[in-house]
Write an enzyme that holds these catalytic residues in place. Sequence first.
Site, PDB file in Angstrom:
ATOM      1  N   HIS A 137       0.853  -1.195   0.000  1.00 55.53           N
ATOM      2  CA  HIS A 137       0.000   0.000   0.000  1.00 55.53           C
ATOM      3  C   HIS A 137       0.880   1.233   0.000  1.00 55.53           C
ATOM      4  CE1 HIS A 137       0.502   1.601   4.147  1.00 55.53           C
ATOM      5  NE2 HIS A 137       0.800   0.347   4.455  1.00 55.53           N
ATOM      6  N   CYS A 138       0.292   2.346  -0.422  1.00 60.51           N
ATOM      7  CA  CYS A 138       0.977   3.634  -0.347  1.00 60.51           C
ATOM      8  C   CYS A 138       0.155   4.541   0.560  1.00 60.51           C
ATOM      9  CB  CYS A 138       1.178   4.237  -1.739  1.00 60.51           C
ATOM     10  SG  CYS A 138      -0.341   4.466  -2.661  1.00 60.51           S
ATOM     11  N   VAL A 139       0.152   5.829   0.328  1.00 63.51           N
ATOM     12  CA  VAL A 139      -0.508   6.762   1.241  1.00 63.51           C
ATOM     13  C   VAL A 139      -2.022   6.607   1.227  1.00 63.51           C
ATOM     14  CG1 VAL A 139      -0.836   9.202   1.792  1.00 63.51           C
ATOM     15  CG2 VAL A 139       1.375   8.402   1.003  1.00 63.51           C
ATOM     16  N   THR A 140      -2.592   6.314   0.045  1.00 63.65           N
ATOM     17  CA  THR A 140      -4.053   6.248  -0.062  1.00 63.65           C
ATOM     18  C   THR A 140      -4.565   4.975  -0.717  1.00 63.65           C
ATOM     19  OG1 THR A 140      -4.016   7.385  -2.199  1.00 63.65           O
ATOM     20  CG2 THR A 140      -4.251   8.760  -0.232  1.00 63.65           C
ATOM     21  N   ARG A 141      -3.675   4.136  -1.264  1.00 57.22           N
ATOM     22  CA  ARG A 141      -4.136   3.053  -2.124  1.00 57.22           C
ATOM     23  C   ARG A 141      -3.539   1.700  -1.758  1.00 57.22           C
ATOM     24  NH1 ARG A 141      -1.875   5.910  -7.146  1.00 57.22           N
ATOM     25  NH2 ARG A 141      -1.118   7.329  -5.566  1.00 57.22           N
TER      26      ARG A 141
END
Length: 644
Positions: free
Chosen positions: A26-30
Amino acid sequence: MGKYVEDSKKLLEYVGGKENVSAVTHCVTRMRFVLNNPKKADIDKIEDIGIVKGTFTQSGQFQVIIGNEVADFYNDFVAVSGIEGVSKAEVKQASKSNQNKLQKLMGDLGEIFAPLIPALICGGLILGFRNVIDSIAMFENGTKTLVEISQFWAGVDSFLWLIGEAVFHFLPVAIVWSITKKMGTSQILGIILGITLVSPQLLNAYGVAGTAPADIPVWDFGSFKIQMIGYQAQVIPAILAGFVLVYLEKFFRRVSPSYISMIVVPFCSLIPAVIIAHTVVGPIGWKIGDWISQGVWAGLTSNFKWVFALFFGFIYAPLVITGLHHMTNAIDVQLANTFGGTLLWPMIALSNIAQGSAVLGMIYLQRKNEKSKEVNIPSCISCYLGVTEPAMFGVNLKHSFPFFSAMTGSALAALFSVSTGVMASSIGVGGLPGILSIKPGFWLKFAIAMVIAIVVPFVLTVIFGKKRLAPEDLYGKDIYKEERQENLIAGETAAEGEFDFLAPMTGRVLDLDDVSDKVFADRIMGDGFAIELTESDVVSPVDGVVAMTYPSKHAFGIKADSGEEILIHIGMDTVELDGKGFESFVETNDRVKKGDLLCKVDLAYVKDQGKSLVSPIIFTSGEKINLLGKDTIKQNEKVIELES
């Protein structure tokens, strides 16, 4: 286990199960998935999960937009699925199995330039600021610059050049370092090779054109000579030199015994790489870079620059989808270093603004749809600040027409920008702050181009959205369904005997006698009239209940609250189209009010199939009607009266 367990179970099922997930992070939002078979992902069901705000696929990764809660959701997903998460780098590597060779090449190029972009943006802003204080005569009746009247600002101007020079003149050092980092070889060797391309003992690249060949310094080896030419600010020579070093080092690592590799590998890699850089790939790269920059510059300044501008402005967003846009970073830097600025970057910034403006149009259209606002608003903000992916993949491509509206606005803004010669100092922030990278003399013109990039996509998105978005999209599936059913649930009906019928579609009014189908013309099914459609929407003519729908979506039966039964048959012989060209928005037993959308018709498709758009409206419950004598009618206008 956390609060997202149930949603995690659903997501795991809808992406195709554990066996379909090759990697996840995952990243910051996804959430970022690499799926073994991307076709197994049920996007509609995934986007119906409460916490999911949208999905898109990019660079071989299937990405699910979660929002700020993504870290907690990810932990629950890993716990539920039993899938061990990996790093973003490992996901990128795994995703390459889903990419073709061109996508891999562009992805590699993007990964080389990605670490450099913060420095390039900073350098571009510094150059822009220096242009303001040392090039614009704003004082003493427009005769002097701020630097000329203030020793403090003269010092600032001189000091900032230290940073600007480090960013652009010594750019080859950063490029070769980034290549070695990306390819997993010795980064310090990359830095040293980069320094050998920009060393002060070399003739500065900017001075080559003004130096006679006989005056160019050389390394004299007796039987041959090598020109001592620097490659300051050159992109292509640095890229080629970097890959020469990488493959030499990999070769010598492979053939050298481990106990002497520490000596053999650096020595046998670096020295040949420096020689090859200054004798072969440097001059070749210089020529290639010059050809590219001259070609692009010619396209942007020739008599046909308007064609180039329209084309580039229109296709830049699709280039982002494919990853091919990464090559523009190298071209922009080359243009800026060759010509003192770039006409290309302003168009890129305008394209980003246009995508954000299309989302702004969706925000306006879906202002009553709470779930869509959770995606639209942050996507618009991030796009205006230069991050386009959430807007493009989460909103615009999902509905398609906002994406093409943005492409149109981007093309028109690019046309104005190039036609007026708007130039940026270098690359910068790709949204509204992009104006800070524009040379001050072009700020007003770029501001006008920004207005075009804002207004055109917004207006087009709203116009097309009103025609193409279903009520469920405008208001939200749950809200619209509740509104349609609330009167039925409450048992509300019109007063018996009260009848109010409005035209269900726009077009030319015909008597049933003029209809080619004898079943309708002979009134075998009942009295009525017909309308030859000229607009795509078909709406309910009465308050009532949908009594019948067809799988082919070409006909609807409605029972009015006042008792009348009405058949709306769209076109002649359109049952043969098997539903193609028709989009239905109601189901049997749905409650409808006058003006509620029943169906959208692709008029062009129906005509192309050789079908008539003459649409009978029949009162199957036996009523007789009188036409009011109108030749044409608009949807929701009064068209008939019942005979008393």
